[in-house]
Write a protein that holds these residues in place. Structure first.
Motif, PDB file in Angstrom:
ATOM      1  N   GLY A 112     -13.799  -5.398   3.723  1.00 22.88           N
ATOM      2  CA  GLY A 112     -13.380  -6.617   3.025  1.00 22.88           C
ATOM      3  C   GLY A 112     -14.397  -7.736   3.019  1.00 22.88           C
ATOM      4  N   THR A 148     -15.158  -9.289  -0.470  1.00 24.23           N
ATOM      5  CA  THR A 148     -14.022  -9.682  -1.318  1.00 24.23           C
ATOM      6  C   THR A 148     -14.388 -10.825  -2.262  1.00 24.23           C
ATOM      7  N   ARG A 204      -7.723 -10.094  -5.803  1.00 23.51           N
ATOM      8  CA  ARG A 204      -8.709  -9.678  -4.803  1.00 23.51           C
ATOM      9  C   ARG A 204      -9.307  -8.319  -5.147  1.00 23.51           C
ATOM     10  N   ASN A 208     -12.525  -5.591  -3.771  1.00 27.65           N
ATOM     11  CA  ASN A 208     -13.678  -5.250  -2.941  1.00 27.65           C
ATOM     12  C   ASN A 208     -14.853  -4.995  -3.880  1.00 27.65           C
ATOM     13  N   CYS A 245     -17.977 -12.097   8.382  1.00 29.21           N
ATOM     14  CA  CYS A 245     -16.793 -11.709   7.590  1.00 29.21           C
ATOM     15  C   CYS A 245     -16.170 -12.892   6.871  1.00 29.21           C
ATOM     16  N   GLY A 270     -15.540 -13.377   2.927  1.00 26.56           N
ATOM     17  CA  GLY A 270     -14.488 -12.462   2.452  1.00 26.56           C
ATOM     18  C   GLY A 270     -13.122 -12.868   2.956  1.00 26.56           C
ATOM     19  N   GLN A 271     -13.048 -13.317   4.215  1.00 31.00           N
ATOM     20  CA  GLN A 271     -11.766 -13.755   4.772  1.00 31.00           C
ATOM     21  C   GLN A 271     -11.223 -14.951   3.992  1.00 31.00           C
ATOM     22  N   SER A 295     -10.205 -14.011   0.403  1.00 29.63           N
ATOM     23  CA  SER A 295      -8.966 -13.243   0.487  1.00 29.63           C
ATOM     24  C   SER A 295      -7.800 -14.151   0.892  1.00 29.63           C
ATOM     25  N   ASN A 302      -9.168  -7.217   5.452  1.00 27.29           N
ATOM     26  CA  ASN A 302     -10.369  -7.931   5.880  1.00 27.29           C
ATOM     27  C   ASN A 302     -10.532  -7.802   7.395  1.00 27.29           C
ATOM     28  N   CYS A 345     -12.579  -8.205  11.072  1.00 24.28           N
ATOM     29  CA  CYS A 345     -13.452  -9.163  11.764  1.00 24.28           C
ATOM     30  C   CYS A 345     -13.902  -8.519  13.058  1.00 24.28           C
TER      31      CYS A 345
END
Ligand code: FES
Ligand code: FES
Length: 201
Positions: free
Chosen positions: A94, A97, A104, A106, A150, A153-154, A157, A180, A182
């Motif tokens: 993720g 993202t 959303r 990928n 991350c 993307g977090q 998302s 997602n 981490c």
């Protein structure tokens, strides 16, 4: 790698991947081949590049790319937007993202030519000048990151998770953020940042 947001993460990741892949459709739009003679003409046999035009963060952009180029590589390598990260490059983490027409995706898992004409939002498109998006600010306020890899993307998302209304409980946030991962295990604070932002907006 960490086990994810919670016990339902495996199912959640599968659901996320299904959403991600179905979001781009099951039929391939015919790319505008670099060698096509006129609009509406099918790509010449053997064409290996296409012109892809997108609206990225509100701006019209285009690039000629190898037909095998992922949306992630289009953004990072051709359009100069390195905020979206490449983690696994195979749809499992993720980190890549982005939003395609508000859903959303990928971006490592989908071809750029499939998104000709789409509207794409990346982490670079969330702030307004110096003013951070409320969820970006919440990640800072609630220590929702450690190494930060991350995090783009977090956050992208998380913005979608809030817009989708999947924030009625911490458990629901965990479920809908389970695509997602981490590696630093910042999950508890990520959920808090999303929960708080959802309450404030
Ligand atoms: Fe795309 Fe990991 S880099 S899912
Ligand atoms: Fe380091 Fe998530 S991977 S903060």
């Amino acid at each position: 790698m960490s086990g994810g947001f919670g016990g339902a993460s495996a199912m959640g990741r599968r659901r996320f991947l299904v959403v991600s892949t179905t979001a781009v459709g099951l039929t391939l739009p015919v790319p505008r081949s670099a060698s096509a003679a006129s609009p509406g003409t099918a790509p010449a046999s053997g064409a290996t590049t296409s012109t892809v035009g997108l609206t990225v963060n509100g701006e019209r952009r285009s690039a000629v790319v190898d037909n095998r180029t992922s949306l992630l590589d289009l953004l990072r390598e051709h359009l100069g937007l390195p905020g979206t990260k490449k983690g696994c490059d195979q749809g499992a983490c993720g980190a890549c993202t982005v939003l395609v027409d508000d859903r959303r995706v990928n971006s490592c898992l989908t071809l750029a030519v499939m998104h000709d004409g789409a509207r794409v939002t990346t982490i670079e498109g969330l702030s307004r000048g110096d003013r951070l998006h409320p969820l970006q600010q919440a990640f800072i306020d609630h220590d929702g990151l450690q190494c930060g890899y991350c995090t783009p993307g977090q956050i992208v998302s998380g913005v979608a998770c809030i817009a989708e209304g999947h924030t009625r409980s911490r458990e629901e946030i965990r479920e809908w953020m389970s695509g997602n991962l981490c590696r630093c295990g910042a999950y508890t604070n990520i959920v808090t940042a999303i929960e708080q932002t959802a309450k404030d907006v």
